[in-house]
Enzyme design. Structure first.
Site, short mmCIF file in Angstrom:
data_model
loop_
_atom_site.label_atom_id
_atom_site.label_comp_id
_atom_site.label_asym_id
_atom_site.label_seq_id
_atom_site.Cartn_x
_atom_site.Cartn_y
_atom_site.Cartn_z
N HIS A 77 0.83 -1.20 0.00
CA HIS A 77 0.00 0.00 0.00
C HIS A 77 0.88 1.26 0.00
CE1 HIS A 77 -2.92 3.04 1.30
NE2 HIS A 77 -2.11 3.31 2.30
N ASP A 106 6.44 20.69 -27.07
CA ASP A 106 6.45 19.37 -26.46
C ASP A 106 7.51 19.39 -25.37
OD1 ASP A 106 6.34 16.61 -25.86
OD2 ASP A 106 5.80 16.15 -27.94
N TRP A 141 7.50 0.45 3.52
CA TRP A 141 8.08 1.14 2.35
C TRP A 141 9.49 1.62 2.66
CZ3 TRP A 141 9.22 6.39 0.84
CH2 TRP A 141 9.08 7.33 1.85
N SER A 170 13.13 5.84 -13.93
CA SER A 170 12.10 6.58 -14.64
C SER A 170 12.02 8.01 -14.14
CB SER A 170 10.77 5.86 -14.48
OG SER A 170 9.70 6.76 -14.52
N SER A 171 12.05 8.19 -12.81
CA SER A 171 11.87 9.58 -12.35
C SER A 171 13.13 10.40 -12.55
CB SER A 171 11.34 9.66 -10.91
OG SER A 171 11.95 8.74 -10.10
N HIS A 254 13.39 12.05 2.69
CA HIS A 254 12.80 13.31 3.10
C HIS A 254 12.57 14.28 1.95
CE1 HIS A 254 10.74 15.61 5.94
NE2 HIS A 254 11.16 16.62 5.23
N GLU A 256 11.94 13.38 -0.81
CA GLU A 256 10.81 12.73 -1.48
C GLU A 256 9.47 13.29 -1.00
OE1 GLU A 256 10.47 10.76 -3.92
OE2 GLU A 256 8.50 9.85 -3.70
N TYR A 258 8.84 16.20 -0.02
CA TYR A 258 8.63 17.52 -0.64
C TYR A 258 8.39 17.37 -2.13
CZ TYR A 258 9.88 19.24 3.85
OH TYR A 258 9.88 19.46 5.19
N SER A 269 -1.71 26.89 -6.26
CA SER A 269 -1.36 28.27 -6.60
C SER A 269 -1.82 28.67 -7.99
CB SER A 269 0.16 28.46 -6.51
OG SER A 269 0.63 27.89 -5.33
N HIS A 303 15.64 13.58 10.93
CA HIS A 303 14.54 13.66 11.90
C HIS A 303 13.66 12.40 11.85
CE1 HIS A 303 11.96 16.02 8.76
NE2 HIS A 303 11.70 14.75 8.69
N HIS A 304 13.90 11.55 10.85
CA HIS A 304 13.22 10.25 10.85
C HIS A 304 13.97 9.24 11.72
CE1 HIS A 304 10.46 11.31 7.56
NE2 HIS A 304 11.45 12.06 7.14
N THR A 327 6.72 26.95 4.53
CA THR A 327 5.38 26.40 4.33
C THR A 327 4.33 27.36 4.88
OG1 THR A 327 6.39 24.24 4.64
CG2 THR A 327 4.00 24.32 4.62
N LYS A 330 3.62 30.17 2.51
CA LYS A 330 2.70 29.79 1.42
C LYS A 330 1.25 29.87 1.88
CE LYS A 330 5.87 27.13 -1.22
NZ LYS A 330 5.98 26.06 -2.18
N ARG A 449 2.43 1.87 14.96
CA ARG A 449 2.03 1.62 13.58
C ARG A 449 2.50 0.23 13.17
NH1 ARG A 449 6.44 5.08 10.04
NH2 ARG A 449 5.34 4.30 8.22
C1 HEM Z 1 -8.35 5.22 1.18
C2 HEM Z 1 -7.50 5.95 1.80
C3 HEM Z 1 -6.40 5.38 2.65
C4 HEM Z 1 -6.49 4.60 3.75
C5 HEM Z 1 -7.74 4.09 4.42
C6 HEM Z 1 -5.16 4.32 4.20
C7 HEM Z 1 -4.84 3.55 5.30
C8 HEM Z 1 -3.56 3.30 5.75
C9 HEM Z 1 -3.23 2.60 6.94
C10 HEM Z 1 -4.22 2.03 7.92
C11 HEM Z 1 -1.88 2.57 7.05
C12 HEM Z 1 -1.06 2.01 8.18
C13 HEM Z 1 -0.72 0.61 8.07
C14 HEM Z 1 0.06 0.20 9.27
O1 HEM Z 1 0.97 0.95 9.69
O2 HEM Z 1 -0.22 -0.87 9.83
C15 HEM Z 1 -1.35 3.25 5.92
C16 HEM Z 1 -0.01 3.45 5.69
C17 HEM Z 1 0.48 4.27 4.71
N1 HEM Z 1 -0.26 4.97 3.77
FE1 HEM Z 1 -2.26 4.91 3.54
N2 HEM Z 1 -4.29 4.94 3.38
C18 HEM Z 1 -5.02 5.61 2.41
C19 HEM Z 1 -4.53 6.39 1.40
C20 HEM Z 1 -3.19 6.70 1.25
C21 HEM Z 1 -2.66 7.61 0.27
C22 HEM Z 1 -3.47 8.38 -0.75
C23 HEM Z 1 -1.32 7.63 0.47
C24 HEM Z 1 -0.26 8.41 -0.24
C25 HEM Z 1 -0.41 8.97 -1.29
C26 HEM Z 1 -0.99 6.74 1.52
C27 HEM Z 1 0.29 6.51 1.97
C28 HEM Z 1 0.62 5.68 3.00
C29 HEM Z 1 1.95 5.42 3.45
C30 HEM Z 1 3.24 6.02 2.88
C31 HEM Z 1 1.87 4.52 4.51
C32 HEM Z 1 3.02 3.96 5.31
C33 HEM Z 1 3.31 2.58 4.84
C34 HEM Z 1 4.37 1.97 5.68
O3 HEM Z 1 4.37 2.19 6.89
O4 HEM Z 1 5.22 1.26 5.12
N3 HEM Z 1 -2.14 6.19 2.00
N4 HEM Z 1 -2.41 3.70 5.13
#
Ligand code: HEM
Ligand code: CU
Ligand code: CU
Lengths: 556, 353
Positions: A77, A106, A141, A170-171, A254, A256, A258, A269, A303-304, A327, A330, A449
């Site tokens: 996820h 282009d 992640w 790619s990026s 980090h 990333e 931003y 904006s 800071h992480h 921030t 802004k 978490r």
């Molecule tokens: C439907 C909406 C979303 C829900 C319900 C949701 C739910 C969750 C939950 C519950 C976790 C924690 C999992 C855990 O630590 O056990 C999580 C982790 C995370 N989510 Fe989401 N999320 C959603 C959308 C997003 C979006 C849009 C992003 C980024 C664009 C995102 C980025 C992340 C990231 C980076 C983590 C950390 C993963 C990790 O700890 O390795 N999430 N999400």
């Protein structure tokens, strides 16, 4: 310097199928749309994983998945949302809008542009294929070593590494392309300080990607060597150092975050001034703040790592505290732009206001973490999950949806339905707060978490249940959006060239624009060339009651 | 103000939802009262931060809501608003004031950091905490006592109040994090590096729960433990009683094993190398467990179909050790054998016939 060949070539003797056109296109607009579509599909996939995560956590006990599947779910996820949803969403918007906004035909390197795009679905498929080969990556992640070493994790992690090498490459290619485009292909008159703010944010973002991503790709490559060829970079059991991985990862990680928020700020904006009928307040300050965030962004990574006992805390605490200031600037600029404006609330503006009111929380709950002692309490708890989502979901995703509603008429010649748009907005705003706000409280109560289950005695059940309900509200909110796109694309393409009475060059061409974008360009004498054209420079004139038809006069 | 009914209902719903969330949240916006003096300092610091945080939140959200309501474009109003491009005084103000604010907050939190991280010279009690997949060992080097977690509640860490406690953190496998929410504190447990911190507890006779805060694999979510506080006098009495108990426990009987010997080994913390064993009914037998896992101890235990534990193998087999467990006679039937250190995932079937 590779200049784009403008002549469309000799007359075609045969017609290619539409599918073939899309698969082989090097047109920045089509590639942009490919990026956006691909990101949206991965958004649905990663969102589905989030719903499984939330369903599992709704009440104590393991009901749906076991703990090792759970670890795979949040790893995939998070990784997907960051690398296959947000980054490519922003790259897609940049691809579509940047050449139009600077009056270019282009991107600078159209074929490299296509290559950058096609690496993404490939990477995504590789990463997800782990589910069919004994389990996807499951280390989060951040993939900390030694957990990510071969001793402790399966082959899904190798697929994860290869996928990220592809996506990282790619990026990097994409960022070079953006920089070359912005520095070399601006139309006459489009000086740096007349560029739309969105273009500025894409430029700074590209610089960040160019400087940070190679460090990350090197890091994952070293991890690959560790896992497969007995390297000893990050494994203390063979003389390596696990903190080295964290330094490399966050040196990229980090900047990333931003990278993931700056272009969304750029979108806001663009939208806020147009719908407030005023210029952006403090254009130069805004750009200065963007550069400052970019620069400071490279000095805050540790800071992480406040709880590792392996970094000098006061230094990173100071830099992190300071990065809140730009921030803040802004925020005040956006509000001052709305101040005494004449704001109309079409859906793009609704999402922009949603961004302002939600992202604010992600700024504040992150600022407090700049204090190491407070971080000792909140690090790796649900507070962090709340913070991540207020920034990425309440911030970036709201910005992405604002952009989608804003530029959709340019892309397809038809405006998305306002009624469905409002339903989408209201549900998504409520869902976001109901899902993610209570996570702060769980973090304060001590829920870590990345846990698959919690004890009923911990007292965390009620808030978790509420969050799960919220997550389904978010899921439902996406349906009217999809329906909206579907019916709008089947309807008449009658949006006109300039449906929002816009300021910037993309509204000076047809909707959708022809290949190579412009027949002629209006003169560019400020950061709002089209506004100048329609209202005269600095003049105070009447607003049109209905949308204006674009005047395509002017020199070039 | 002219709001269309649709917009008005949108604003009302959003406002109500926000208000409910905030009101419900207010009292819960602070961490629990800290059990340690270091945690109390952190809680104070958190409260200091919350003052400007809440003020900024209310100010900015207020300005957003005000602009949205006040500066809506009315029907029939076709005048272009004044095109302001900026205002130097304003912009300098909202750059300088926040900078000062964050600098002040930084210095305040630096002070607290020094207090929290202080390590007085002569701690009364030193504890060696070892994290491994997915349990803890708490050892008191001064007293020669050591406890490894068994079952899904983990071990108990007994600590005196009013004295300086020095904690040293060790790991032999992956990274863990020692976290007790009531201490408002965690510190990572990192292989190849020993982290330290000091602790002064306040209330005796209280039990706190803690758990690992750094993802460490599939058993991470159940890497729990408990902290129990005592007055210094009770603590000394407890130490003496435990030392006496350790002396009284006979060393595991070497030789003289009755019945057949079953071989069992464990190369990881996820499962035994053998997942089914069979033994004769009505006759004692011996299980020889070889621990081939680098970082974690294991043992051999038996439960019946109802989950009742019939046999717990002690002592634990430390990494690299082979330990023989003499199991009393069992009636014919099917049982589950498991490792008490990894009870959820290290299991197998024991057929007695
Ligand atoms: C439907 C909406 C979303 C829900 C319900 C949701 C739910 C969750 C939950 C519950 C976790 C924690 C999992 C855990 O630590 O056990 C999580 C982790 C995370 N989510 Fe989401 N999320 C959603 C959308 C997003 C979006 C849009 C992003 C980024 C664009 C995102 C980025 C992340 C990231 C980076 C983590 C950390 C993963 C990790 O700890 O390795 N999430 N999400
Ligand atoms: Cu853990
Ligand atoms: Cu075990």
């Amino acid at each position: 310097m590779a200049t784009t060949v403008l002549a469309p070539g000799a007359t075609r003797t045969y017609r290619r199928s539409a599918l073939y056109e899309w698969l082989t296109t090097t047109d920045h607009k089509k590639i942009g749309i490919l990026y956006l579509t691909n990101s949206f599909l991965f958004f649905l996939l990663a969102g589905l994983l989030a719903l499984v995560i939330r369903s599992e956590l709704a009440v104590p006990g393991l009901q749906f998945v076991n703990s090792s599947t759970y670890n795979q779910l949040f790893t995939m996820h998070g990784t997907t949302m960051i690398f296959l949803v947000l980054m490519p969403f922003l790259a897609g918007l940049g691809n579509y809008a940047v050449p139009l906004q600077i009056g270019a035909a282009d991107m600078a390197f159209p074929r490299i542009n296509a290559l950058s795009f096609w690496m993404l679905p490939l990477g995504g498929i590789l990463m997800f294929s782990g589910f069919f080969f004994g389990g996807a990556a499951a280390e989060g992640w951040t993939s900390y070593s030694p957990l990510a070493q071969a001793k402790y994790s399966g082959s899904g992690t190798d697929l994860w590494i290869v996928a990220l090498l592809l996506i990282g490459t790619s990026s990097i290619l994409g960022s070079i392309n953006f920089l070359a485009t912005i520095f070399k292909l601006r139309a006459p008159g489009m000086t740096l300080l007349r560029m739309p703010v969105f273009v500025w944010t894409v430029m700074v973002t590209s610089l960040l990607i160019l400087l940070a991503t190679p460090v990350f790709t090197s890091g994952v490559f070293m991890l690959y060597i560790d896992r497969n060829f007995g390297g000893a970079f990050f494994d203390p059991a063979s003389g390596g150092n696990p903190i080295l991985w964290q330094n490399l990862f966050w040196f990229f990680g980090h900047p990333e975050v931003y990278i993931l928020i700056l272009p969304a700020m750029g979108v806001i904006s663009e939208v806020v001034p147009v719908f407030s009928r005023k210029p952006i307040f403090g254009y130069k300050a805004f750009i200065f703040a963007t550069l400052l965030i970019g620069g400071l962004g490279f000095s805050v990574w540790a800071h992480h790592m406040f709880t590792t006992g392996a970094v000098y805390l006061p230094f990173f605490s100071l830099t992190t505290s300071l990065i809140g200031v730009p921030t803040g600037i802004k925020f005040f600029n956006w509000i001052a732009t709305m101040w005494r404006g004449k704001i109309s609330f079409a859906t793009p503006m609704l999402f922009a206001v949603g961004f302002l009111s939600t992202f604010l929380v992600g700024g504040l709950d992150g600022a407090i973490l700049a204090s190491p002692p407070v971080d000792f309490a909140l690090h790796d708890t649900y507070w962090i999950v709340a913070h991540i989502h207020f920034v990425f979901f309440g911030g970036t995703m709201f910005g992405v949806f604002a952009a989608a509603y804003y530029w959709f008429p340019k892309m397809f010649g038809a405006r998305l339905d306002e009624g469905l748009g409002k339903i989408h907005f209201v549900l998504m705003l409520i869902g976001t707060w109901v899902t993610f706000f209570p996570m702060h409280l769980l973090g304060l109560e001590g829920m870590p978490r990345r846990i698959a289950d919690y004890s009923p005695a911990a007292g965390w059940t009620d808030l978790n249940t509420v969050e799960t309900i919220g997550s389904f509200i978010i899921a439902i909110s996406v349906l009217p959006f999809m329906w909206n796109v579907f019916v709008t694309l089947r309807g008449p393409r009658d949006a006109g060239d300039d449906p929002w009475d816009g300021y910037t060059l993309e509204w000076a061409t047809t909707s959708p624009p022809p290949p190579y974008n412009f027949d002629h360009l209006p003169p560019i004498r400020s950061e709002r060339p089209l506004f100048d054209l329609k209202y005269g420079h600095g003049a105070r004139r009447a607003l049109p009651s209905a949308s204006v038809a674009t005047t395509q006069e002017g020199a070039s | 103000m002219q709001l269309s009914p649709r917009v008005r209902s949108v604003v009302t719903v959003a406002g109500l939802a926000g208000a409910v969330l905030l009101l419900g949240g207010c009292s819960a916006l602070y961490p629990p009262n800290a059990a340690s003096s270091q945690g109390a300092d952190i809680r104070t610091l958190y409260s200091i931060f919350m003052v400007p945080m809440i003020a900024i939140f209310v100010l900015v959200e207020g300005l957003i809501v005000w602009s949205v309501l006040r500066y809506r474009r009315r029907k029939g109003d076709d005048e272009l608003p004044v095109q302001t491009h900026g205002n130097n005084l304003l912009e300098i103000t909202w750059t300088v004031l926040p900078t000062l604010l964050v600098l002040v907050l930084f210095f305040v939190s630096w002070q607290t950091l020094n207090k929290v991280d202080a390590e007085p010279a002569n701690p009364a009690v030193t504890v060696d905490v070892t994290g491994f997949q997915w349990q803890w060992t708490f050892a008191y080097p001064q007293y020669n006592l050591s406890y490894t977690g068994i079952g899904d509640q983990g071990p108990v860490l007994v600590l005196p109040v009013d004295e300086v406690i020095h904690v040293r953190l060790h790991s032999n496998d992956v990274i863990h994090s020692f976290y007790v929410p009531d201490f408002l504190f965690k510190r990572d447990v990192i292989p190849g590096q020993v982290n330290n911190f000091d602790l002064n507890l306040k209330d005796a006779g209280v039990t706190y729960t803690g758990q690992c805060a750094q993802l460490c694999g599939m058993g991470h979510y159940q890497m729990r433990f408990t902290v129990q506080t005592m007055t210094p006098a009770n603590f000394q009495a407890w130490v003496q009683a435990e030392q006496a108990k350790a002396k009284a426990t006979p060393a595991p009987a070497a030789g003289g094993q009755a019945g057949p010997t079953l071989q069992l080994s464990a190369s990881s913390t996820t499962s035994f190398d053998e997942t089914s064993l069979s033994a004769p009914a009505g006759q004692p037998f011996t299980v020889q467990l070889t621990n081939k896992t680098a970082g974690a101890p294991h043992n051999f235990s038996i439960k019946d179909a109802s989950g009742k534990v019939l046999f717990t193998g002690l002592p634990l087999a430390q990494p690299g050790q082979t330990v023989s467990y003499s199991v009393p006679a069992l009636p014919a039937g099917t049982y589950t054998f498991f490792c008490s250190v990894h009870p959820t995932n290290m299991t197998g079937t024991l057929t007695v016939k």
